[in-house]
Design an enzyme around this catalytic site. Structure first.
Site, mmCIF file in Angstrom:
data_model
loop_
_atom_site.group_PDB
_atom_site.id
_atom_site.type_symbol
_atom_site.label_atom_id
_atom_site.label_comp_id
_atom_site.label_asym_id
_atom_site.label_seq_id
_atom_site.Cartn_x
_atom_site.Cartn_y
_atom_site.Cartn_z
ATOM 1 N N ASN A 62 0.822 -1.220 0.000
ATOM 2 C CA ASN A 62 0.000 0.000 0.000
ATOM 3 C C ASN A 62 0.853 1.265 0.000
ATOM 4 O O ASN A 62 1.967 1.290 0.544
ATOM 5 C CB ASN A 62 -1.035 -0.007 1.143
ATOM 6 C CG ASN A 62 -0.455 -0.216 2.522
ATOM 7 O OD1 ASN A 62 0.560 -0.870 2.700
ATOM 8 N ND2 ASN A 62 -1.129 0.338 3.519
ATOM 9 N N GLU A 64 0.339 5.264 0.775
ATOM 10 C CA GLU A 64 -0.581 6.266 1.325
ATOM 11 C C GLU A 64 -0.217 7.684 0.883
ATOM 12 O O GLU A 64 0.859 7.926 0.311
ATOM 13 C CB GLU A 64 -0.609 6.144 2.854
ATOM 14 C CG GLU A 64 -1.127 4.774 3.271
ATOM 15 C CD GLU A 64 -1.467 4.663 4.746
ATOM 16 O OE1 GLU A 64 -1.029 5.514 5.549
ATOM 17 O OE2 GLU A 64 -2.184 3.694 5.088
ATOM 18 N N CYS A 73 -4.293 0.682 -2.297
ATOM 19 C CA CYS A 73 -4.144 -0.595 -1.600
ATOM 20 C C CYS A 73 -3.048 -1.465 -2.219
ATOM 21 O O CYS A 73 -2.811 -1.432 -3.440
ATOM 22 C CB CYS A 73 -5.450 -1.369 -1.651
ATOM 23 S SG CYS A 73 -6.802 -0.590 -0.756
ATOM 24 N N GLU A 75 -3.018 -4.686 -2.766
ATOM 25 C CA GLU A 75 -3.487 -5.680 -3.740
ATOM 26 C C GLU A 75 -3.535 -5.087 -5.140
ATOM 27 O O GLU A 75 -3.155 -5.726 -6.133
ATOM 28 C CB GLU A 75 -4.918 -6.139 -3.387
ATOM 29 C CG GLU A 75 -5.072 -6.803 -2.050
ATOM 30 C CD GLU A 75 -5.393 -5.827 -0.923
ATOM 31 O OE1 GLU A 75 -4.815 -4.725 -0.905
ATOM 32 O OE2 GLU A 75 -6.196 -6.189 -0.058
ATOM 33 N N CYS A 112 -10.427 -5.012 0.724
ATOM 34 C CA CYS A 112 -11.534 -4.051 0.780
ATOM 35 C C CYS A 112 -12.419 -4.212 -0.457
ATOM 36 O O CYS A 112 -12.060 -4.878 -1.432
ATOM 37 C CB CYS A 112 -10.989 -2.636 0.875
ATOM 38 S SG CYS A 112 -10.315 -2.001 -0.671
ATOM 39 N N CYS A 115 -10.847 -3.299 -3.838
ATOM 40 C CA CYS A 115 -9.906 -4.315 -4.333
ATOM 41 C C CYS A 115 -10.643 -5.549 -4.828
ATOM 42 O O CYS A 115 -10.250 -6.167 -5.821
ATOM 43 C CB CYS A 115 -8.895 -4.683 -3.261
ATOM 44 S SG CYS A 115 -7.679 -3.376 -3.004
HETATM 45 N N1 THU Z 1 -5.496 -1.243 2.520
HETATM 46 C C1 THU Z 1 -4.995 -2.097 1.584
HETATM 47 O O1 THU Z 1 -3.863 -1.949 1.118
HETATM 48 N N2 THU Z 1 -5.792 -3.106 1.169
HETATM 49 C C2 THU Z 1 -7.039 -3.339 1.617
HETATM 50 O O2 THU Z 1 -7.722 -4.236 1.100
HETATM 51 C C3 THU Z 1 -7.580 -2.554 2.708
HETATM 52 C C4 THU Z 1 -6.807 -1.366 3.099
HETATM 53 C C5 THU Z 1 -4.634 -0.138 2.964
HETATM 54 C C6 THU Z 1 -5.127 1.207 2.533
HETATM 55 C C7 THU Z 1 -4.518 2.093 3.596
HETATM 56 O O3 THU Z 1 -3.186 2.407 3.219
HETATM 57 C C8 THU Z 1 -4.471 1.205 4.817
HETATM 58 O O4 THU Z 1 -4.582 -0.118 4.363
HETATM 59 C C9 THU Z 1 -5.564 1.485 5.837
HETATM 60 O O5 THU Z 1 -6.815 1.470 5.256
#
Ligand code: THU
Length: 160
Positions: A62, A64, A73, A75, A112, A115
């Site tokens: 991920n 940010e 994300c 994935e 999520c 994704c």
């Molecule tokens: N995140 C992911 O990388 N994948 C997911 O399926 C859920 C959330 C990341 C996004 C963000 O950087 C952190 O997790 C918190 O939401």
């Protein structure tokens, strides 16, 4: 009227031993991505690795942003990475690992909704289900046969 029941199932592995070596390697690759994750705001790190039908593997984590909605994300980074370098080979298995720096998470964490939708697009694009392996701080691994198991009644191009 009628009521329709939606059922899905997944496999629970109580350790890596019950998975083939290629899957163990893929999970290990995803774990390496936790060190590359850029998660200064959530401290929630996500590492992902996808293995394609030809055995090649691509990773992601991920990313940010101070403008929170721009966070991407892990994935999706992994899948798009594979699509850039190997656009004609179907993804076969996607491993997803998480590390919450604020507390231990002992159950695997599901991708999520966004994704799931993207994984569904890859399944449709390559006409091939993608196995999903989920794990976290514990030894437990969930194995799904397809994102359809966690995205029932999904939206896809057939409606367009
Ligand atoms: N995140 C992911 O990388 N994948 C997911 O399926 C859920 C959330 C990341 C996004 C963000 O950087 C952190 O997790 C918190 O939401």
């Amino acid at each position: 009227m009628e009521i329709k029941k939606i059922e899905s199932s997944y496999i629970i592995h109580h350790g890596l031993e019950s998975l083939p070596q290629v899957d163990q390697n893929l999970i290990a690759y995803a774990i390496t991505q936790l060190d590359h994750a850029y998660a200064p705001y959530s401290q929630f790190k996500v590492g992902a690795a996808v293995r394609l039908k030809d055995g090649s593997t691509y990773a992601g984590c991920n990313q940010e942003n101070a403008s929170y909605p721009l966070c991407m994300c892990g994935e999706r980074v992994a899948l798009y990475n594979a699509a850039v370098y190997s656009p004609y080979v179907a993804p076969e298995t996607l491993a997803i690992v998480i590390k919450n720096e604020k507390k231990a998470i002992t159950t695997p964490v599901s991708p999520c909704g966004a994704c799931r939708q993207v994984i569904a697009e890859f399944e449709q694009r390559f006409k091939n289900p993608i196995r999903i392996l989920l794990t976290s701080d514990s030894k437990t691994i969930y194995e799904l046969n397809s994102v359809q198991d966690i995205l029932p009644l999904s939206f896809d191009s057939s409606f367009l």
